[in-house]
Every structure is written in structure tokens, then in C-alpha cells.
Design a protein around this motif. Sequence first.
Motif, PDB file in Angstrom:
ATOM      1  N   ASP A 259      58.221  33.535  63.344  1.00 17.95           N
ATOM      2  CA  ASP A 259      56.771  33.511  63.433  1.00 17.95           C
ATOM      3  C   ASP A 259      56.263  34.713  64.206  1.00 17.95           C
ATOM      4  O   ASP A 259      55.276  35.342  63.824  1.00 17.95           O
ATOM      5  CB  ASP A 259      56.315  32.221  64.130  1.00 17.95           C
ATOM      6  CG  ASP A 259      56.540  30.991  63.255  1.00 17.95           C
ATOM      7  OD1 ASP A 259      56.780  31.177  62.061  1.00 17.95           O
ATOM      8  OD2 ASP A 259      56.464  29.877  63.790  1.00 17.95           O
ATOM      9  N   GLY A 260      56.942  35.033  65.312  1.00 17.20           N
ATOM     10  CA  GLY A 260      56.546  36.195  66.105  1.00 17.20           C
ATOM     11  C   GLY A 260      56.702  37.488  65.331  1.00 17.20           C
ATOM     12  O   GLY A 260      55.855  38.385  65.426  1.00 17.20           O
ATOM     13  N   ALA A 261      57.750  37.599  64.561  1.00 17.17           N
ATOM     14  CA  ALA A 261      57.976  38.816  63.785  1.00 17.17           C
ATOM     15  C   ALA A 261      56.904  38.998  62.723  1.00 17.17           C
ATOM     16  O   ALA A 261      56.414  40.107  62.482  1.00 17.17           O
ATOM     17  CB  ALA A 261      59.360  38.764  63.145  1.00 17.17           C
ATOM     18  N   GLU A 262      56.507  37.900  62.076  1.00 19.01           N
ATOM     19  CA  GLU A 262      55.470  37.979  61.051  1.00 19.01           C
ATOM     20  C   GLU A 262      54.127  38.365  61.662  1.00 19.01           C
ATOM     21  O   GLU A 262      53.387  39.186  61.116  1.00 19.01           O
ATOM     22  CB  GLU A 262      55.363  36.642  60.325  1.00 19.01           C
ATOM     23  CG  GLU A 262      54.239  36.555  59.296  1.00 19.01           C
ATOM     24  CD  GLU A 262      54.393  37.558  58.156  1.00 19.01           C
ATOM     25  OE1 GLU A 262      53.411  37.757  57.422  1.00 19.01           O
ATOM     26  OE2 GLU A 262      55.484  38.156  57.995  1.00 19.01           O
ATOM     27  N   ALA A 263      53.813  37.765  62.811  1.00 22.23           N
ATOM     28  CA  ALA A 263      52.566  38.106  63.491  1.00 22.23           C
ATOM     29  C   ALA A 263      52.559  39.572  63.899  1.00 22.23           C
ATOM     30  O   ALA A 263      51.538  40.259  63.790  1.00 22.23           O
ATOM     31  CB  ALA A 263      52.374  37.205  64.708  1.00 22.23           C
ATOM     32  N   ARG A 281      41.675  39.520  66.101  1.00 24.04           N
ATOM     33  CA  ARG A 281      40.992  38.344  65.566  1.00 24.04           C
ATOM     34  C   ARG A 281      41.502  37.992  64.175  1.00 24.04           C
ATOM     35  O   ARG A 281      41.798  36.830  63.879  1.00 24.04           O
ATOM     36  CB  ARG A 281      39.487  38.587  65.526  1.00 24.04           C
ATOM     37  CG  ARG A 281      38.683  37.451  64.916  1.00 24.04           C
ATOM     38  CD  ARG A 281      37.187  37.684  65.049  1.00 24.04           C
ATOM     39  NE  ARG A 281      36.803  38.954  64.458  1.00 24.04           N
ATOM     40  CZ  ARG A 281      36.602  39.160  63.148  1.00 24.04           C
ATOM     41  NH1 ARG A 281      36.791  38.146  62.295  1.00 24.04           N
ATOM     42  NH2 ARG A 281      36.231  40.334  62.691  1.00 24.04           N
ATOM     43  N   LEU A 282      41.630  39.006  63.325  1.00 21.44           N
ATOM     44  CA  LEU A 282      42.104  38.750  61.972  1.00 21.44           C
ATOM     45  C   LEU A 282      43.569  38.310  61.954  1.00 21.44           C
ATOM     46  O   LEU A 282      43.959  37.419  61.195  1.00 21.44           O
ATOM     47  CB  LEU A 282      41.923  40.004  61.112  1.00 21.44           C
ATOM     48  CG  LEU A 282      40.467  40.372  60.781  1.00 21.44           C
ATOM     49  CD1 LEU A 282      40.414  41.709  60.064  1.00 21.44           C
ATOM     50  CD2 LEU A 282      39.814  39.284  59.952  1.00 21.44           C
ATOM     51  N   ALA A 283      44.405  38.929  62.799  1.00 23.20           N
ATOM     52  CA  ALA A 283      45.813  38.548  62.857  1.00 23.20           C
ATOM     53  C   ALA A 283      45.971  37.107  63.322  1.00 23.20           C
ATOM     54  O   ALA A 283      46.828  36.361  62.822  1.00 23.20           O
ATOM     55  CB  ALA A 283      46.571  39.499  63.788  1.00 23.20           C
ATOM     56  N   ALA A 284      45.139  36.686  64.275  1.00 23.05           N
ATOM     57  CA  ALA A 284      45.187  35.298  64.747  1.00 23.05           C
ATOM     58  C   ALA A 284      44.798  34.335  63.627  1.00 23.05           C
ATOM     59  O   ALA A 284      45.415  33.277  63.443  1.00 23.05           O
ATOM     60  CB  ALA A 284      44.265  35.120  65.947  1.00 23.05           C
ATOM     61  N   ASP A 285      43.759  34.714  62.857  1.00 21.23           N
ATOM     62  CA  ASP A 285      43.326  33.857  61.748  1.00 21.23           C
ATOM     63  C   ASP A 285      44.392  33.769  60.661  1.00 21.23           C
ATOM     64  O   ASP A 285      44.608  32.705  60.065  1.00 21.23           O
ATOM     65  CB  ASP A 285      42.026  34.402  61.147  1.00 21.23           C
ATOM     66  CG  ASP A 285      40.832  34.244  62.090  1.00 21.23           C
ATOM     67  OD1 ASP A 285      40.934  33.425  63.021  1.00 21.23           O
ATOM     68  OD2 ASP A 285      39.830  34.949  61.896  1.00 21.23           O
ATOM     69  N   LEU A 286      45.077  34.866  60.412  1.00 23.52           N
ATOM     70  CA  LEU A 286      46.045  34.909  59.317  1.00 23.52           C
ATOM     71  C   LEU A 286      47.368  34.241  59.666  1.00 23.52           C
ATOM     72  O   LEU A 286      48.012  33.619  58.816  1.00 23.52           O
ATOM     73  CB  LEU A 286      46.298  36.365  58.905  1.00 23.52           C
ATOM     74  CG  LEU A 286      45.133  37.070  58.190  1.00 23.52           C
ATOM     75  CD1 LEU A 286      45.408  38.566  58.101  1.00 23.52           C
ATOM     76  CD2 LEU A 286      44.931  36.483  56.801  1.00 23.52           C
ATOM     77  N   THR A 287      47.802  34.387  60.919  1.00 23.58           N
ATOM     78  CA  THR A 287      49.142  33.918  61.288  1.00 23.58           C
ATOM     79  C   THR A 287      49.138  32.649  62.126  1.00 23.58           C
ATOM     80  O   THR A 287      50.164  31.977  62.247  1.00 23.58           O
ATOM     81  CB  THR A 287      49.893  35.002  62.068  1.00 23.58           C
ATOM     82  OG1 THR A 287      49.241  35.206  63.345  1.00 23.58           O
ATOM     83  CG2 THR A 287      49.921  36.326  61.300  1.00 23.58           C
ATOM     84  N   GLY A 288      48.004  32.335  62.763  1.00 15.62           N
ATOM     85  CA  GLY A 288      47.960  31.176  63.654  1.00 15.62           C
ATOM     86  C   GLY A 288      48.541  31.456  65.021  1.00 15.62           C
ATOM     87  O   GLY A 288      48.626  30.564  65.866  1.00 15.62           O
TER      88      GLY A 288
END
Length: 307
Positions: A259-263, A281-288
Motif C-alpha cells: 500500500d505504501g509503495a502504491e501511494a 490531496r489527490l493522492a490521498a483520495d486515490l490511494t486512501g
Amino acid sequence: MSASFASALTAARDAAASQHYPQGALYVVATPIGNLADISLRALHVLQLADTVACEDTRHTQSLLRAYGIDKGAAQLLAVHQHNEAQAAQAVLERLQAGQRIAYVSDAGTPGVSDPGARLVAAVQAAGLRCVPLPGASSITSALSVAGAVAHGPADGGFLFAGFLPPKGAERAAAVQRLAAEPRCVVLLEAPHRIQDLAQALAVLGARRVTLARELTKQFEDISSHAARDLGAWLQGAPQRVKGEFVVLLHPMPQRQEDGAEADRVLGLLLAELPVKTAVRLAADLTGAPRNALYERALQLRRDAQD
């Protein structure tokens, strides 16, 4: 008075009497959550010094004071509990304005957190009078100290105190669903007659680790950790496991490396085209992934790119 506390009163006087205790002040005093020895020397001194002891239950507090050898007449005890707190605050204000020192205690632990006291303190402060905290026993910090459940990472450090969840099934289930997304440790409180219902509600969290701390500091203290899905079965394994007051700790949500690698990958792509705040903001929305952690990581990536 228990003979074992006779020397404690002398020690309290020797240790605390030289300090300043202003008149017209409310002293918010933590009392033991089970073990009578968990009282501070300053608390013993203030309880002796107080002109009035405001308390959640006058009979319970009278017994507590007598155990320590402190004698207060009925007129010196004032009931201030969840059902009369707003009205009783006025009586406290009148005594404070007359110059009295008033100690406030709940039945156990620190007032004003999950016990009454917050409205009383707010009224005293609104009147421009002083509130003095006397720290002491707390079931919350006691449980946290031995559960190993507080993470220290930049994103999920600390803990969230949620207290008692709603008693109704649907509302409780909705509250658990909201907490399921909380990455930090979550602290809950529960009564014995509802602990099985809480265990059933928490089962949806599956493998997430949960610590049950029961009857803290008392004779039958019990602290054990289990996967959320196993709590109900464990509680049913022995009758005593559902007795007493509970602190329930949801351990931090485990973070998987993938999960960390994908984020990280998504954040890197966005940073190449966008300002840091927008990319985060967008990365948080996309990856959780937690926004605070992404922001720290974004700053690090920008620093690395400049080196």
C-alpha cells in the motif's frame, strides 16, 4: 480509617502543605479507579483542606474519605452528578464566591472525561473563577501503558478517545464502521452488560487487534488481546470475563508495504505535474493513504529532487 493510611496523611501534610492553595478555587481531584493506594499525597491534602467536597455520589465519597481518615460532615458534601450538574453548578459558584476551597471528585478516576465534571468546570471558568487540576488515576492511560497499542509514526501516532459507543444496535454498528477507517489506536469504554454487544459489533474488523482491559487496578484485573473477530468467543469462554468495567483498545491499523509503495508511486506522478498540496490531496483520495503521511513524503521527495 485503615491503619495503613495513617502515615499517608502525615506524608501528605509534609509533602504538600507548604504549597499555595488559593481560596475561591475549584480543585478537580482524581481518585483511585479501584486500588485505594492509588491516591496522590496532594489529593489527600486537598481533600482534608477543602471546605466542601462536591462529588458524584455523596455516600460513595464519604466512604472513600473515611477510608483515608478524612472526616467531612454531611453539610460539607455536595452532590454534583450527571442528572443535576447544570443546577448544582450554581451552588458550587456561590460557595466559591464566598471564598471556599471546593474539591470535586467523581466516583473513580479523573472527573470531566467520561465522568461528570466538564459542565461544572465550564461554569466555574465562565464565572472567572479558578480551576486547579490534581492528576491521578486514569483507566484510559493505565490501559494504554500496557497494551503496546500507541503507534509513533508520522501518520498514525497517538490515539483517539471515543468513549462509550451508542447503545442501540444500528447506531453502534455505524459508529464502528466510522472507526474502522481510523488508522490510530482507538480507546473505547464499555459496561459489563453491553460488552458482548460491543464484541459482536467489532467482529467486522476481522483480524484487527483489540485489547480488553477489565477491572483495572482491582483484585480481578485482567488484560488480554485478541483479533476483533474472536472477542465474542473469548468472552463466552468463562463467566468472569464479562464482569467489571472495560477499557477497549483498537490497535492501530496495520500498514502494508505494498500500500505504501502504491501511494508513493501515485504521489510521485502527481508531484511531477502539480503543487505539493494539490498532489497530496489527490493522492490521498486515490490511494486512501493518510494525508499527513503523504505530505511528509512529498516534502521528502521534493528535497531529494533538489539534492
